[in-house]
Design a protein around this motif. Structure first.
Motif, mmCIF file in Angstrom:
data_model
loop_
_atom_site.group_PDB
_atom_site.id
_atom_site.type_symbol
_atom_site.label_atom_id
_atom_site.label_comp_id
_atom_site.label_asym_id
_atom_site.label_seq_id
_atom_site.Cartn_x
_atom_site.Cartn_y
_atom_site.Cartn_z
ATOM 1 N N ILE A 21 0.814 -1.216 0.000
ATOM 2 C CA ILE A 21 0.000 0.000 0.000
ATOM 3 C C ILE A 21 0.853 1.273 0.000
ATOM 4 N N TYR A 22 1.957 1.281 0.714
ATOM 5 C CA TYR A 22 2.828 2.473 0.758
ATOM 6 C C TYR A 22 3.345 2.811 -0.641
ATOM 7 N N VAL A 23 3.939 1.829 -1.292
ATOM 8 C CA VAL A 23 4.490 2.034 -2.630
ATOM 9 C C VAL A 23 3.392 2.373 -3.628
ATOM 10 N N ASN A 24 2.247 1.706 -3.528
ATOM 11 C CA ASN A 24 1.191 1.904 -4.515
ATOM 12 C C ASN A 24 0.501 3.269 -4.395
ATOM 13 N N VAL A 25 0.386 3.783 -3.187
ATOM 14 C CA VAL A 25 -0.187 5.127 -3.035
ATOM 15 C C VAL A 25 0.777 6.166 -3.604
ATOM 16 N N LEU A 26 2.063 6.022 -3.323
ATOM 17 C CA LEU A 26 3.054 6.945 -3.887
ATOM 18 C C LEU A 26 3.067 6.863 -5.414
ATOM 19 N N LYS A 27 2.924 5.653 -5.927
ATOM 20 C CA LYS A 27 2.877 5.471 -7.377
ATOM 21 C C LYS A 27 1.635 6.147 -7.961
ATOM 22 N N THR A 28 0.512 6.046 -7.254
ATOM 23 C CA THR A 28 -0.727 6.682 -7.712
ATOM 24 C C THR A 28 -0.581 8.200 -7.749
ATOM 25 N N ILE A 29 0.069 8.765 -6.740
ATOM 26 C CA ILE A 29 0.325 10.211 -6.722
ATOM 27 C C ILE A 29 1.142 10.619 -7.940
ATOM 28 N N GLU A 30 2.189 9.860 -8.215
ATOM 29 C CA GLU A 30 3.056 10.152 -9.360
ATOM 30 C C GLU A 30 2.281 10.095 -10.672
ATOM 31 N N ILE A 31 1.398 9.119 -10.795
ATOM 32 C CA ILE A 31 0.593 8.955 -12.010
ATOM 33 C C ILE A 31 -0.401 10.101 -12.171
ATOM 34 N N LEU A 32 -1.118 10.429 -11.088
ATOM 35 C CA LEU A 32 -2.139 11.477 -11.166
ATOM 36 C C LEU A 32 -1.528 12.826 -11.535
ATOM 37 N N HIS A 33 -0.317 13.072 -11.070
ATOM 38 C CA HIS A 33 0.376 14.321 -11.366
ATOM 39 C C HIS A 33 0.484 14.581 -12.868
ATOM 40 N N LYS A 34 0.483 13.536 -13.665
ATOM 41 C CA LYS A 34 0.729 13.670 -15.094
ATOM 42 C C LYS A 34 -0.464 14.237 -15.860
ATOM 43 N N PHE A 35 -1.678 14.109 -15.299
ATOM 44 C CA PHE A 35 -2.839 14.553 -16.074
ATOM 45 C C PHE A 35 -3.873 15.363 -15.299
ATOM 46 N N VAL A 36 -3.656 15.577 -14.015
ATOM 47 C CA VAL A 36 -4.605 16.392 -13.257
ATOM 48 C C VAL A 36 -3.847 17.224 -12.225
ATOM 49 N N ASP A 37 -4.243 18.481 -12.074
ATOM 50 C CA ASP A 37 -3.543 19.402 -11.177
ATOM 51 C C ASP A 37 -3.980 19.258 -9.721
ATOM 52 N N ASN A 38 -5.263 19.072 -9.516
ATOM 53 C CA ASN A 38 -5.838 19.125 -8.180
ATOM 54 C C ASN A 38 -6.478 17.779 -7.828
ATOM 55 N N PHE A 39 -5.909 17.105 -6.845
ATOM 56 C CA PHE A 39 -6.446 15.794 -6.483
ATOM 57 C C PHE A 39 -6.174 15.477 -5.014
ATOM 58 N N GLU A 40 -6.879 14.474 -4.532
ATOM 59 C CA GLU A 40 -6.677 13.917 -3.203
ATOM 60 C C GLU A 40 -6.882 12.411 -3.273
ATOM 61 N N ILE A 41 -6.304 11.692 -2.327
ATOM 62 C CA ILE A 41 -6.468 10.247 -2.265
ATOM 63 C C ILE A 41 -6.973 9.882 -0.873
ATOM 64 N N ILE A 42 -8.121 9.224 -0.833
ATOM 65 C CA ILE A 42 -8.696 8.747 0.420
ATOM 66 C C ILE A 42 -8.462 7.239 0.482
ATOM 67 N N VAL A 43 -7.561 6.812 1.354
ATOM 68 C CA VAL A 43 -7.289 5.382 1.504
ATOM 69 C C VAL A 43 -8.115 4.855 2.664
ATOM 70 N N VAL A 44 -8.894 3.805 2.411
ATOM 71 C CA VAL A 44 -9.786 3.260 3.432
ATOM 72 C C VAL A 44 -9.234 1.933 3.931
ATOM 73 N N ASN A 45 -8.796 1.928 5.169
ATOM 74 C CA ASN A 45 -8.335 0.701 5.799
ATOM 75 C C ASN A 45 -9.550 -0.042 6.354
ATOM 76 N N ASP A 46 -9.911 -1.133 5.698
ATOM 77 C CA ASP A 46 -11.142 -1.857 6.050
ATOM 78 C C ASP A 46 -10.855 -2.972 7.054
ATOM 79 N N GLY A 47 -10.408 -2.575 8.259
ATOM 80 C CA GLY A 47 -10.193 -3.549 9.325
ATOM 81 C C GLY A 47 -9.070 -4.527 9.052
ATOM 82 N N SER A 48 -8.009 -4.079 8.415
ATOM 83 C CA SER A 48 -6.890 -4.968 8.081
ATOM 84 C C SER A 48 -6.261 -5.569 9.340
#
Length: 246
Positions: A21-48
């Motif tokens: 999850i750590y690597v994948n969220v950072l990867k998602t941030i890097e990807i989103l940066h390429k095509f959208v200026d304003n974003f947020e990521i809500i990660v939901v920990n479902d009782g892990s």
């Protein structure tokens, strides 16, 4: 950059994803940066039961655009998605699976189609003729059967409701989010049936899937399939007899 004139909120449900999850969220941030200026990521920990929550907290320290919703017990993917939606503040809301089998870079095409075609929702479709996926025959057979069932019950002219990558206008999904009662895998059809009932339009996009799970791992069990079947009939009853989503 896609001109969406607003913020993109990405909801990412996670259950026992501590190893990635750590690597994948950072990867998602890097990807989103390429095509959208304003974003947020809500990660939901479902009782892990593993270190997922700690890894999400670690990534939050790296980027304040990441926030977490956390539950002490596991409630199911549908419940996690709805919990995430309640915390979003963007004009557009996307669903992305934590394993990134469906690369978030595909959301760029989803956003473009939403703007160009004036759709209120764009959903990924594994059964689309242009999708790139190695799909086991039994899964394809089950998906086609479910598609026919949904077409008959809900008149939704979409071939695949279960693909994890989805995009909605907040104005379409937020007013119905609190009505969603399905916590399991059929939550997708309940959301789509609810917004369709209210007159919002739904488009489809092909997807590319890159499997990252270990060979032989089973994420969906027979009891999950049976529960999804029962939940689908419950949604049909609420939609047509109780007028629950009106």
């Amino acid at each position: 950059m896609v001109d969406i004139n607003g913020k993109l909120s990405v909801v990412m449900p996670a259950y026992n994803e501590g190893s990635c999850i750590y690597v994948n969220v950072l990867k998602t941030i890097e990807i989103l940066h390429k095509f959208v200026d304003n974003f947020e990521i809500i990660v939901v920990n479902d009782g892990s039961k593993d270190n997922t929550k700690l890894e999400i907290q670690r990534v939050i320290q790296c980027d304040d655009r990441v926030r977490m919703v956390s539950s002490e017990s596991n409630h199911g993917k549908g419940a996690a998605i709805i919990a995430g939606i309640s915390e979003t503040c963007g004009e557009y809301i996307a669903f992305v699976d934590a394993d990134l089998e469906l690369n978030p870079d595909q959301l760029e095409g989803f956003l473009i189609k939403m703007v160009d075609d004036k759709k209120d929702a764009i959903i990924g479709c594994k059964l689309h003729k242009d999708s790139e996926i190695e799909y086991p025959f039994i899964r394809k057979f089950m998906s086609m059967g479910y598609y026919v069932m949904l077409l008959i019950l809900f008149q939704l002219n979409v071939k695949d409701t279960q693909t994890g990558l989805k995009l909605f206008k907040a104005e379409a999904i937020k007013p119905v989010a609190h009505l969603i009662r399905t916590a399991g895998f059929a939550y997708d059809i309940e959301i789509l049936a609810a917004i369709h009932r209210r007159g919002y339009s739904i488009g489809q996009m092909p997807v590319k899937v890159v499997y990252v799970r270990e060979k032989g791992s089973r994420r969906i069990r027979i009891k999950d399939v049976l529960k999804a079947f029962n939940d689908t009939w419950a949604i049909f009853y609420r939609l047509n007899f109780k007028k629950y989503y009106d």
